[in-house]
Scaffold this active site. Sequence first.
Site, short mmCIF file in Angstrom:
data_model
loop_
_atom_site.label_atom_id
_atom_site.label_comp_id
_atom_site.label_asym_id
_atom_site.label_seq_id
_atom_site.Cartn_x
_atom_site.Cartn_y
_atom_site.Cartn_z
N HIS A 108 0.82 -1.21 0.00
CA HIS A 108 0.00 0.00 0.00
C HIS A 108 0.85 1.26 0.00
O HIS A 108 0.51 2.26 -0.62
CB HIS A 108 -0.93 0.00 1.21
CG HIS A 108 -1.83 -1.19 1.20
ND1 HIS A 108 -2.49 -1.63 2.31
CD2 HIS A 108 -2.16 -2.03 0.21
CE1 HIS A 108 -3.18 -2.70 2.00
NE2 HIS A 108 -3.00 -2.96 0.73
N CYS A 152 -5.86 0.32 -20.39
CA CYS A 152 -5.42 1.05 -19.19
C CYS A 152 -4.41 0.29 -18.33
O CYS A 152 -4.19 0.63 -17.19
CB CYS A 152 -6.62 1.46 -18.34
SG CYS A 152 -7.55 0.07 -17.68
C1 PEP Z 1 -5.08 -4.01 -15.14
O1 PEP Z 1 -5.27 -5.13 -14.69
O2 PEP Z 1 -4.46 -3.78 -16.19
C2 PEP Z 1 -5.58 -2.82 -14.42
C3 PEP Z 1 -5.52 -1.62 -14.94
O3 PEP Z 1 -6.08 -3.03 -13.17
P1 PEP Z 1 -5.16 -3.24 -11.89
O4 PEP Z 1 -3.73 -3.03 -12.29
O5 PEP Z 1 -5.64 -2.28 -10.88
O6 PEP Z 1 -5.46 -4.67 -11.54
#
Ligand code: PEP
Length: 747
Positions: free
Chosen positions: A364, A677
Amino acid sequence: MADGTESESRKLLRRLREEMASEAAGQERLDRITHLIADSMASEVCSIYLFRDSETLELCATEGLAPESVHKTRMRMGEGLVGRVAMYSKVINTPDAPSAKGFRYMPETGEERYSSFLGIPIQRLGEKLGVLVVQSREAREFSADEVYALEVVAMVLAEMAELGAFVGEGAALSPLHQQSVVLTGGPAQEGSAEGHVWLHEPRVVVTNPIAEDPHTELERLSEAVEELRVGVDKMLEMSQDGDKEQLQVLEAYRMFANSRGWMRRMEEDISRGLSAEAAVEKEQSQARARMSQVSDPYLRERLADLDDLSNRLLRILTGQGNNIGAELPPDPILVARNIGPGDLLEYGRALKGIVLEEGSVGSHATIVARALAIPLVVHTGRITTEALNGDHILVDGDQGVVHLRPEDTVVGAFRDKMAMQAKAQERYASIRETLTETRDGHRINLVMNAGLMADLPSLESSGAEGVGLFRTELQFLIRNQMPKRQELVAQYARVLDAAKGKRVVFRTLDIGSDKVLPYMKHVAEPNPALGWRAIRVGLDKRGVMRMQLQALIRAANGRPLTIMFPFVAQAEEFHAARFEVDKTIAREKRLGHALPETLDVGAMLETPSLAFAPQKFFDEVGFISVGGNDLKQFFFAADRENELVRRRYDTLNVSFLTFIERIVERCGISGTPLSFCGEDAGRPVEALCLAAMGMRTLSMRPASVGPVKSLLLRSDLGEIRKIISDARHRGEQSVRPAVMEWLRNQT
Ligand code: PEP
Ligand code: MG
């Protein structure tokens, strides 16, 4: 002490104290100490080996071995009996040294005459300083009492070393905390920083390791322990209705605070002549040494609890150890063993860099450091024992390297690198307002990932066109209890205010797998990444999902609202979640709350299955965002958290890019808006290839917007696409070499 009595032991410590107070220079002092110890142990040999560097031990003083070997005889960590004592932080006590495992003969010392060997580690709070050895001709095992007495002496030697008692003319030791040290850890947040050390918990200095009057010391210890017990009881009382794990830790504290064994050992140390604080430290040092040996996680946790408790006790006894009242140095670089996200947020942007002795890439604290864009290096080991408040320090968050008290040449090179980075930043700032259009006219929408209020100022400074992923779980992760709906409303409203009309994609709670809420009942799962996480938790715990949806609707308060559900593996999950959104909207309407001006509800594509969902799903979903971090781990079956495999498969692998192309095609048929993303969107070359495959929206860390934009502006997607398709036809595994080659020829 030949008879091992306590008073003999105290006599030796008293003589050591006189030694400490004497005017003698370092080497002379060491010589006299070996003489003193040999004399009082009635053994022919006493030698002190100290670390020259982290790997090499050197014979620094001896009574009994050949004097010519002093400062000549060296061994590496783990080599010979002395090296083994240091390596394993363990006493070796043998009547027949030459037959003992690991023995190595050092002819220049003349030690062949001595049969028995007792080696004791000299260490201070996990920092290995050297080895104290006594040897004698007579083949005998040293008694438990003698071993114990020598451990007390080794403790005092460690304290003396810490206080600089062996530094000076002809000194055996270079002054502690003055040499440059380079530490290598894991890069957790990129960027470079130069500044001064700020210890989150400054080291406690024990100036009086030896005490004359054991009664006074015993009383001091018992008063301090009482204060500690009262404190722990109070903490327990206050958290009675708090979370279970925290209670368990406090119960463990209470158990130690009341442990007779712990008390008895410290009392015995005191009766041998140690001061109360030195006794606490001796037990703490031994617990730390054990901690580095045990692999059982439960035992390690308990030893860590004991370590924490000892720190508290030391602070009570010395009145030191808190930074209360002290001023942050200029350009503070936080140095800590570990730090909680709450504490880190309190320091906020005042910090220029962070170095954690432990920590991890997914912790975190790392999430917060990333949000604040503060260069962070984790897992450096031993920095808290090396660094002093105010020390000059350089942090390289790109390489995961830390230079403590660096040499001038290193500083020069580091500053050059920082200047180059600053220049690049200037270049990025100059294109901040430029829209991203490739040379062949493709408009790419660059948006940013965020998760905390602290991220929002980056919206303006980076030139991102909106927030493509707002990870709402961060607000949940950094707290000790479930946030209230009203708090969430206020937070989300502030996010929307700060975005000033730019689109913000709020992703609903994505917990589970590596993101564990400290206050939610933890379910042990064999494979958390494939387990109960994200939308699966949301659909099973509808109350939490509804509460969050309500908070989002109220925060929007008539403004446009975009919601995205994470980790949708099949269309049905999206339908169920969408149904909750509609129900919540209807309920809010009944309650008279303003409804969002527009409502866009999308899904994250993070499992390959969703790419093959029925066309109907693509027609219905508001938009799709590819969570590349998760998608890649499932596509290649390679755990994103596992260092052994996480870098094994290239994003530019032809199979993966072909899969991305397939997703682009499916969204194209239904006209479903599509974005990417995952972290790869923020890596310029990867971003370029994703754009070439047809991705028109990329969401990334704010710091990546400039570098990605700069490359896209110079590129022709048609050409890149051709390079990729040629590489594919040639049967190459990854298109990276071909793309890199093309890029090199461009400059
Ligand atoms: C991903 O899995 O690419 C994503 C953007 O979500 P996180 O990294 O928060 O799991
Ligand atoms: Mg994900």
